[in-house]
Motif scaffolding. Sequence first.
Motif, PDB file in Angstrom:
ATOM      1  N   GLY A   8       0.683  -1.142   0.045  1.00 36.66           N
ATOM      2  CA  GLY A   8       0.042  -0.070   0.021  1.00 36.66           C
ATOM      3  C   GLY A   8       0.648   1.195   0.052  1.00 36.66           C
ATOM      4  N   ALA A   9       2.170   1.303   0.060  1.00 36.92           N
ATOM      5  CA  ALA A   9       2.923   2.473   0.200  1.00 36.92           C
ATOM      6  C   ALA A   9       2.946   2.900  -1.418  1.00 36.92           C
ATOM      7  N   PRO A  10       3.070   4.328  -1.405  1.00 41.60           N
ATOM      8  CA  PRO A  10       2.993   5.000  -2.818  1.00 41.60           C
ATOM      9  C   PRO A  10       4.190   4.520  -3.492  1.00 41.60           C
ATOM     10  N   ALA A  11       4.396   4.212  -4.884  1.00 44.86           N
ATOM     11  CA  ALA A  11       5.335   3.943  -5.403  1.00 44.86           C
ATOM     12  C   ALA A  11       5.472   4.556  -6.974  1.00 44.86           C
ATOM     13  N   THR A  12       6.370   4.751  -7.544  1.00 43.28           N
ATOM     14  CA  THR A  12       6.287   4.917  -9.054  1.00 43.28           C
ATOM     15  C   THR A  12       7.563   4.253  -9.990  1.00 43.28           C
ATOM     16  N   THR A  13       7.703   4.669 -11.185  1.00 42.88           N
ATOM     17  CA  THR A  13       8.739   4.153 -11.865  1.00 42.88           C
ATOM     18  C   THR A  13       9.911   5.303 -12.352  1.00 42.88           C
ATOM     19  N   LEU A  14      11.138   4.824 -12.765  1.00 40.59           N
ATOM     20  CA  LEU A  14      12.019   6.037 -13.237  1.00 40.59           C
ATOM     21  C   LEU A  14      11.234   6.694 -14.340  1.00 40.59           C
ATOM     22  N   ASP A  15      10.750   5.525 -15.381  1.00 43.34           N
ATOM     23  CA  ASP A  15      10.217   6.298 -16.425  1.00 43.34           C
ATOM     24  C   ASP A  15       9.148   7.120 -16.374  1.00 43.34           C
ATOM     25  N   ASP A  16       8.215   7.047 -15.115  1.00 43.74           N
ATOM     26  CA  ASP A  16       7.156   7.932 -14.864  1.00 43.74           C
ATOM     27  C   ASP A  16       7.418   9.372 -14.428  1.00 43.74           C
ATOM     28  N   ILE A  17       8.744   9.059 -13.701  1.00 43.14           N
ATOM     29  CA  ILE A  17       9.331  10.628 -13.325  1.00 43.14           C
ATOM     30  C   ILE A  17       9.991  11.350 -14.431  1.00 43.14           C
ATOM     31  N   ARG A  18      10.601  10.567 -15.481  1.00 39.81           N
ATOM     32  CA  ARG A  18      11.180  11.088 -16.423  1.00 39.81           C
ATOM     33  C   ARG A  18      10.288  11.929 -17.248  1.00 39.81           C
ATOM     34  N   ALA A  19       8.910  10.877 -17.511  1.00 36.33           N
ATOM     35  CA  ALA A  19       7.848  11.493 -18.246  1.00 36.33           C
ATOM     36  C   ALA A  19       7.279  12.829 -17.815  1.00 36.33           C
ATOM     37  N   ALA A  20       7.144  12.652 -16.597  1.00 37.86           N
ATOM     38  CA  ALA A  20       6.411  13.887 -15.739  1.00 37.86           C
ATOM     39  C   ALA A  20       7.464  15.095 -16.304  1.00 37.86           C
ATOM     40  N   ALA A  21       9.047  15.154 -15.998  1.00 37.39           N
ATOM     41  CA  ALA A  21       9.837  16.164 -16.124  1.00 37.39           C
ATOM     42  C   ALA A  21       9.586  16.480 -17.886  1.00 37.39           C
ATOM     43  N   GLU A  22       9.660  15.525 -18.693  1.00 38.79           N
ATOM     44  CA  GLU A  22       9.570  15.990 -20.034  1.00 38.79           C
ATOM     45  C   GLU A  22       8.011  16.546 -20.432  1.00 38.79           C
ATOM     46  N   ALA A  23       7.084  16.149 -19.915  1.00 38.41           N
ATOM     47  CA  ALA A  23       5.872  16.554 -20.056  1.00 38.41           C
ATOM     48  C   ALA A  23       5.887  18.340 -19.367  1.00 38.41           C
ATOM     49  N   LEU A  24       6.220  18.493 -18.407  1.00 42.64           N
ATOM     50  CA  LEU A  24       6.596  19.791 -17.899  1.00 42.64           C
ATOM     51  C   LEU A  24       7.611  20.454 -18.505  1.00 42.64           C
ATOM     52  N   ALA A  25       8.435  20.040 -19.297  1.00 46.63           N
ATOM     53  CA  ALA A  25       9.572  20.938 -20.280  1.00 46.63           C
ATOM     54  C   ALA A  25      10.310  21.393 -19.193  1.00 46.63           C
ATOM     55  N   LEU A  26      10.708  20.700 -18.145  1.00 41.02           N
ATOM     56  CA  LEU A  26      11.716  20.942 -17.089  1.00 41.02           C
ATOM     57  C   LEU A  26      13.265  21.387 -17.784  1.00 41.02           C
ATOM     58  N   VAL A  27      13.816  22.430 -17.683  1.00 37.05           N
ATOM     59  CA  VAL A  27      15.087  22.608 -18.385  1.00 37.05           C
ATOM     60  C   VAL A  27      16.223  22.865 -17.149  1.00 37.05           C
ATOM     61  N   ARG A  28      15.917  23.863 -16.306  1.00 40.71           N
ATOM     62  CA  ARG A  28      16.752  24.310 -15.308  1.00 40.71           C
ATOM     63  C   ARG A  28      16.765  23.139 -14.362  1.00 40.71           C
ATOM     64  N   GLY A  29      17.765  22.454 -14.017  1.00 36.67           N
ATOM     65  CA  GLY A  29      18.081  21.281 -13.048  1.00 36.67           C
ATOM     66  C   GLY A  29      17.978  20.019 -13.832  1.00 36.67           C
ATOM     67  N   ARG A  30      17.461  20.062 -15.087  1.00 33.71           N
ATOM     68  CA  ARG A  30      17.197  18.737 -15.761  1.00 33.71           C
ATOM     69  C   ARG A  30      18.386  17.657 -15.937  1.00 33.71           C
ATOM     70  N   ALA A  31      19.485  18.155 -15.881  1.00 32.83           N
ATOM     71  CA  ALA A  31      20.805  17.231 -15.896  1.00 32.83           C
ATOM     72  C   ALA A  31      20.932  16.683 -14.429  1.00 32.83           C
TER      73      ALA A  31
END
Length: 332
Positions: A168-191
């Motif tokens: 029941g603990a919240p979880a996600t995946t590396l791909d989900d995190i990366r997809a969120a960053a891409e959808a938000l077009a995060l640039v600063r701090g992306r590296a």
Amino acid sequence: MADIIADALAHAIVVAEVDDPSLARSLQRATVQGEVVRLVRGIYVPRAVVERLDPWDRELLRTVAAATRGRLRQPLCGISAARVWGVPILEDEFAPVVDALGWDDRATRRASDLRYWATADDEFRVVEHRGAVVTDLPRTLAELAVRSGFGRAVAAIDWAVRVRRRPGAPATTLDDIRAAAEALALVRGRARLERALAFADGRAESPGESWMRVLIHQLGFEVPDLQHEYRLADGRRFRTDVRWPTIRLAGEFDGRLKYRAGEARGGRSAEQVVIEEKDREDAVRGTGDGMLRCVWDDLRDPRLLRHKLEAAGVPRRSRPARLALKETPRTL
């Protein structure tokens, strides 16, 4: 919402909910006298209630109070959303500020004890969790990582993608995190985020293990394998936190929690835990492997960890990376 937070919040005094013009002045005097504590603007709790909480829960109380009882009308994000999700936050400065999404992509701004972060979309990946409106876990981790140091980002992501976790603990995946960053077009701090994603490993079973592994890497030593399983001739099986196969050395991180928390000890006494760890260490040495133990003090002062690694013969990988020696995990 955790019972301890709900109980504390039940004692909150919200100025806007009381039809008494003199209440704000009375609360200000009580704050000066040390009788009450201001969580955020317009919300107070008796000092005795706050003093029963550890620093992490105090900040969670502040966050939940702002989101559910205060004037905040935007979703929590960043560290504040991470608190609600239960994400471990290393080198936590405990600043009395609540982070929330702004209304648009204009500059980040602060209003009293609320900090609004500029965003292109304040409704993207927003959910309700524990009674508060927050960014979902992948977005929370992506935005936390681009604004954080390497150690904090890795520990948070390790926790979220952990292989062995409570039901029941919240979880996600590396791909989900990366997809969120891409959808938000995060640039600063992306590296910074990408480095943390590449280094993260869901086999790390505690924030301390994650922090230790980050420091080993930054100090320039060979990064160990995680959760090595030993199979003994008598049928016993157990895992050690880390192992360097090139020099046959196992390693364990000893957090103080397991010696003082009954739940973490599985009902065993602290003495039983110590005896079982000694038996396991003897079993490891019986296979021909050595054993290295690290504690929180070794992480707070990386020089101590470096001396231990050198004394144990852990091979160097490269030049040591620049260490943020002021970053200290104080919340765990």
